[in-house]
Design a protein around this motif. Structure first.
Motif, PDB file in Angstrom:
ATOM      1  N   ILE A 101       0.833  -1.208   0.000  1.00 31.51           N
ATOM      2  CA  ILE A 101       0.000   0.000   0.000  1.00 31.51           C
ATOM      3  C   ILE A 101       0.867   1.257   0.000  1.00 31.51           C
ATOM      4  CG2 ILE A 101      -1.616   1.376   1.371  1.00 31.51           C
ATOM      5  CD1 ILE A 101      -2.971  -1.230   2.198  1.00 31.51           C
ATOM      6  N   ASN A 102       1.887   1.277   0.851  1.00 31.67           N
ATOM      7  CA  ASN A 102       2.743   2.461   0.922  1.00 31.67           C
ATOM      8  C   ASN A 102       3.586   2.628  -0.339  1.00 31.67           C
ATOM      9  OD1 ASN A 102       2.693   3.898   3.729  1.00 31.67           O
ATOM     10  ND2 ASN A 102       2.450   1.732   4.174  1.00 31.67           N
ATOM     11  N   TYR A 103       3.946   1.531  -0.979  1.00 31.28           N
ATOM     12  CA  TYR A 103       4.669   1.624  -2.246  1.00 31.28           C
ATOM     13  C   TYR A 103       3.788   2.270  -3.318  1.00 31.28           C
ATOM     14  CZ  TYR A 103       7.116   0.265  -6.493  1.00 31.28           C
ATOM     15  OH  TYR A 103       7.745   0.301  -7.722  1.00 31.28           O
ATOM     16  N   LEU A 104       2.526   1.838  -3.367  1.00 33.08           N
ATOM     17  CA  LEU A 104       1.594   2.405  -4.352  1.00 33.08           C
ATOM     18  C   LEU A 104       1.337   3.881  -4.097  1.00 33.08           C
ATOM     19  CD1 LEU A 104      -1.042  -0.455  -4.747  1.00 33.08           C
ATOM     20  CD2 LEU A 104       0.571   0.358  -6.469  1.00 33.08           C
ATOM     21  N   ILE A 105       1.172   4.256  -2.818  1.00 37.22           N
ATOM     22  CA  ILE A 105       0.916   5.645  -2.487  1.00 37.22           C
ATOM     23  C   ILE A 105       2.132   6.506  -2.809  1.00 37.22           C
ATOM     24  CG2 ILE A 105       0.453   7.260  -0.605  1.00 37.22           C
ATOM     25  CD1 ILE A 105      -1.968   5.622  -1.524  1.00 37.22           C
ATOM     26  N   SER A 106       3.328   5.988  -2.518  1.00 40.88           N
ATOM     27  CA  SER A 106       4.557   6.755  -2.750  1.00 40.88           C
ATOM     28  C   SER A 106       4.864   6.917  -4.237  1.00 40.88           C
ATOM     29  CB  SER A 106       5.740   6.076  -2.056  1.00 40.88           C
ATOM     30  OG  SER A 106       5.534   6.001  -0.665  1.00 40.88           O
ATOM     31  N   ASN A 107       4.548   5.895  -5.037  1.00 40.36           N
ATOM     32  CA  ASN A 107       4.916   5.906  -6.451  1.00 40.36           C
ATOM     33  C   ASN A 107       3.717   6.057  -7.385  1.00 40.36           C
ATOM     34  OD1 ASN A 107       7.980   5.051  -6.437  1.00 40.36           O
ATOM     35  ND2 ASN A 107       6.946   3.739  -4.956  1.00 40.36           N
ATOM     36  N   GLY A 108       2.520   6.156  -6.806  1.00 42.31           N
ATOM     37  CA  GLY A 108       1.313   6.222  -7.628  1.00 42.31           C
ATOM     38  C   GLY A 108       1.276   7.398  -8.579  1.00 42.31           C
ATOM     39  N   LYS A 109       1.830   8.558  -8.160  1.00 43.51           N
ATOM     40  CA  LYS A 109       1.797   9.738  -9.016  1.00 43.51           C
ATOM     41  C   LYS A 109       2.601   9.541 -10.296  1.00 43.51           C
ATOM     42  CE  LYS A 109       0.987  13.221  -5.450  1.00 43.51           C
ATOM     43  NZ  LYS A 109       1.478  14.464  -4.817  1.00 43.51           N
ATOM     44  N   SER A 110       3.689   8.767 -10.213  1.00 48.00           N
ATOM     45  CA  SER A 110       4.488   8.525 -11.417  1.00 48.00           C
ATOM     46  C   SER A 110       3.875   7.431 -12.281  1.00 48.00           C
ATOM     47  CB  SER A 110       5.921   8.153 -11.028  1.00 48.00           C
ATOM     48  OG  SER A 110       5.942   6.998 -10.220  1.00 48.00           O
ATOM     49  N   PHE A 111       3.240   6.428 -11.642  1.00 45.37           N
ATOM     50  CA  PHE A 111       2.586   5.368 -12.399  1.00 45.37           C
ATOM     51  C   PHE A 111       1.286   5.855 -13.048  1.00 45.37           C
ATOM     52  CE2 PHE A 111       4.570   2.217  -9.224  1.00 45.37           C
ATOM     53  CZ  PHE A 111       5.720   2.129  -9.993  1.00 45.37           C
ATOM     54  N   LYS A 112       0.548   6.664 -12.289  1.00 46.92           N
ATOM     55  CA  LYS A 112      -0.754   7.149 -12.742  1.00 46.92           C
ATOM     56  C   LYS A 112      -0.801   8.666 -12.630  1.00 46.92           C
ATOM     57  CE  LYS A 112      -3.121   3.427 -13.811  1.00 46.92           C
ATOM     58  NZ  LYS A 112      -3.784   3.267 -15.122  1.00 46.92           N
ATOM     59  N   PRO A 113      -0.229   9.389 -13.607  1.00 46.77           N
ATOM     60  CA  PRO A 113      -0.235  10.861 -13.570  1.00 46.77           C
ATOM     61  C   PRO A 113      -1.656  11.401 -13.602  1.00 46.77           C
ATOM     62  CG  PRO A 113       0.435  10.071 -15.720  1.00 46.77           C
ATOM     63  CD  PRO A 113       0.390   8.869 -14.828  1.00 46.77           C
ATOM     64  N   TYR A 114      -1.827  12.614 -13.111  1.00 48.45           N
ATOM     65  CA  TYR A 114      -3.173  13.203 -13.034  1.00 48.45           C
ATOM     66  C   TYR A 114      -3.822  13.227 -14.416  1.00 48.45           C
ATOM     67  CZ  TYR A 114      -6.988  16.218 -11.589  1.00 48.45           C
ATOM     68  OH  TYR A 114      -8.237  16.726 -11.327  1.00 48.45           O
ATOM     69  N   SER A 115      -3.128  13.792 -15.385  1.00 50.95           N
ATOM     70  CA  SER A 115      -3.569  13.700 -16.781  1.00 50.95           C
ATOM     71  C   SER A 115      -2.739  12.600 -17.433  1.00 50.95           C
ATOM     72  CB  SER A 115      -3.370  15.024 -17.519  1.00 50.95           C
ATOM     73  OG  SER A 115      -4.205  16.032 -16.987  1.00 50.95           O
ATOM     74  N   GLU A 116      -3.393  11.553 -17.874  1.00 48.51           N
ATOM     75  CA  GLU A 116      -2.698  10.366 -18.374  1.00 48.51           C
ATOM     76  C   GLU A 116      -2.594  10.424 -19.894  1.00 48.51           C
ATOM     77  OE1 GLU A 116      -3.814   5.724 -18.613  1.00 48.51           O
ATOM     78  OE2 GLU A 116      -3.827   6.556 -16.575  1.00 48.51           O
ATOM     79  N   PHE A 117      -1.426  10.849 -20.372  1.00 48.35           N
ATOM     80  CA  PHE A 117      -1.193  10.919 -21.812  1.00 48.35           C
ATOM     81  C   PHE A 117      -0.902   9.516 -22.349  1.00 48.35           C
ATOM     82  CE2 PHE A 117       0.336  14.945 -19.926  1.00 48.35           C
ATOM     83  CZ  PHE A 117      -0.603  15.795 -20.490  1.00 48.35           C
ATOM     84  N   ILE A 118      -1.527   9.177 -23.455  1.00 49.56           N
ATOM     85  CA  ILE A 118      -1.346   7.850 -24.035  1.00 49.56           C
ATOM     86  C   ILE A 118       0.002   7.795 -24.757  1.00 49.56           C
ATOM     87  CG2 ILE A 118      -2.277   6.143 -25.625  1.00 49.56           C
ATOM     88  CD1 ILE A 118      -3.880   6.616 -23.036  1.00 49.56           C
ATOM     89  N   THR A 119       0.939   7.093 -24.133  1.00 50.88           N
ATOM     90  CA  THR A 119       2.280   6.887 -24.671  1.00 50.88           C
ATOM     91  C   THR A 119       2.596   5.395 -24.628  1.00 50.88           C
ATOM     92  OG1 THR A 119       3.395   7.071 -22.534  1.00 50.88           O
ATOM     93  CG2 THR A 119       2.967   9.132 -23.726  1.00 50.88           C
ATOM     94  N   THR A 120       3.678   5.004 -25.269  1.00 47.25           N
ATOM     95  CA  THR A 120       4.099   3.597 -25.216  1.00 47.25           C
ATOM     96  C   THR A 120       4.384   3.181 -23.779  1.00 47.25           C
ATOM     97  OG1 THR A 120       5.100   3.792 -27.415  1.00 47.25           O
ATOM     98  CG2 THR A 120       5.796   1.931 -26.054  1.00 47.25           C
ATOM     99  N   LYS A 121       5.063   4.031 -23.036  1.00 47.33           N
ATOM    100  CA  LYS A 121       5.393   3.743 -21.645  1.00 47.33           C
ATOM    101  C   LYS A 121       4.134   3.620 -20.796  1.00 47.33           C
ATOM    102  CE  LYS A 121       7.853   5.752 -17.698  1.00 47.33           C
ATOM    103  NZ  LYS A 121       8.680   6.915 -17.247  1.00 47.33           N
ATOM    104  N   GLN A 122       3.186   4.543 -20.979  1.00 50.69           N
ATOM    105  CA  GLN A 122       1.964   4.526 -20.164  1.00 50.69           C
ATOM    106  C   GLN A 122       1.102   3.307 -20.487  1.00 50.69           C
ATOM    107  OE1 GLN A 122       1.366   6.876 -17.651  1.00 50.69           O
ATOM    108  NE2 GLN A 122      -0.084   5.269 -17.089  1.00 50.69           N
ATOM    109  N   LEU A 123       1.038   2.913 -21.724  1.00 53.45           N
ATOM    110  CA  LEU A 123       0.277   1.716 -22.093  1.00 53.45           C
ATOM    111  C   LEU A 123       0.858   0.477 -21.429  1.00 53.45           C
ATOM    112  CD1 LEU A 123      -0.333   2.395 -25.900  1.00 53.45           C
ATOM    113  CD2 LEU A 123      -2.037   2.458 -24.069  1.00 53.45           C
ATOM    114  N   ARG A 124       2.181   0.426 -21.329  1.00 55.71           N
ATOM    115  CA  ARG A 124       2.844  -0.702 -20.668  1.00 55.71           C
ATOM    116  C   ARG A 124       2.520  -0.718 -19.167  1.00 55.71           C
ATOM    117  NH1 ARG A 124       7.353   0.094 -22.801  1.00 55.71           N
ATOM    118  NH2 ARG A 124       8.347   1.338 -21.186  1.00 55.71           N
ATOM    119  N   ILE A 125       2.556   0.461 -18.547  1.00 54.04           N
ATOM    120  CA  ILE A 125       2.209   0.569 -17.120  1.00 54.04           C
ATOM    121  C   ILE A 125       0.753   0.172 -16.893  1.00 54.04           C
ATOM    122  CG2 ILE A 125       1.860   2.206 -15.221  1.00 54.04           C
ATOM    123  CD1 ILE A 125       4.310   3.733 -16.274  1.00 54.04           C
TER     124      ILE A 125
END
Length: 214
Positions: free
Chosen positions: A181-205
């Protein structure tokens, strides 16, 4: 002549080329009829800015963007124009960012019935972005994050109690849950940005998230 101004935060959404195309069509063709300014004038003043880790590039339209998805490390996309014609003013700035505090819409209208026109434009834009809403704002809610951290501290106390009472299996299980849970909260902003632009990297995530979470 009256003037009305809107400055509001936008919801968390996924952004692809199709959405930008829809917004461009609306803010140029449809808004032209609302504010009474020729499409050609709006199109001439319109600018699309796409910012990534290397810098910012400007386009006259998303049709000029050569790829089907955005580049990795895309940070912000802005659609804007500012027009002053015959004592009438119309400015529009739609900003999508991986940061919640840079994701907003600003509309300034100086004409007859500016409030009704500005609200009409605002509602039209919301109608087009609402189908693209995400739950990414969960990771950008500071109050919720603070509550989860507080609950984690309480959980640590429970873990210590479990080990003290030789409930080792439950203690290990709860420890793993706290770490995840703490890992997701700490890194969630980088995994799931507020505005999620469709990129190759984001599709993989997203594939990884859909497998483990949602």
């Amino acid at each position: 002549m009256k003037e009305f101004y809107i400055d509001k935060k936008l919801p968390s959404i996924k952004i692809d080329k199709q959405l930008i195309e829809q917004l461009e069509d609306y803010i140029i063709n449809d808004v032209s009829g609302i504010i009474g300014i020729e499409k050609e004038i709006i199109r001439k003043e319109y600018v699309l800015q796409i910012t990534d880790s290397f810098g910012t590039e400007e386009y006259e339209s998303i049709s000029e963007f050569p790829m089907s998805i955005f580049q990795n490390e895309t940070k912000q996309i802005i659609l804007k124009y500012s027009i002053y014609s015959n004592s009438e003013l119309a400015t529009l700035n739609i900003s999508f960012s991986n940061k919640d505090y840079f994701t907003s819409i600003k509309i300034r209208i100086k004409t007859e019935n500016p409030r009704e026109k500005a609200q009409g434009i605002f509602n039209g834009i919301l109608d087009r972005i609402n189908p693209y809403k995400t739950y990414n704002s969960f990771f950008h809610n500071q109050i919720l994050g603070g509550i989860i951290w507080g609950l984690s501290l309480l959980a640590i106390y429970i873990v210590v109690s479990l080990f003290f009472n030789k409930e080792y299996l439950w203690g290990i299980y709860l420890t793993v849950v706290i770490i995840l849970i703490n890992y997701l909260i700490s890194n969630g902003k980088s995994f799931k940005p507020y505005s999620e632009f469709i990129t190759t990297k984001q599709l993989r995530i997203n594939k990884i998230f859909s497998f483990f979470i949602w």
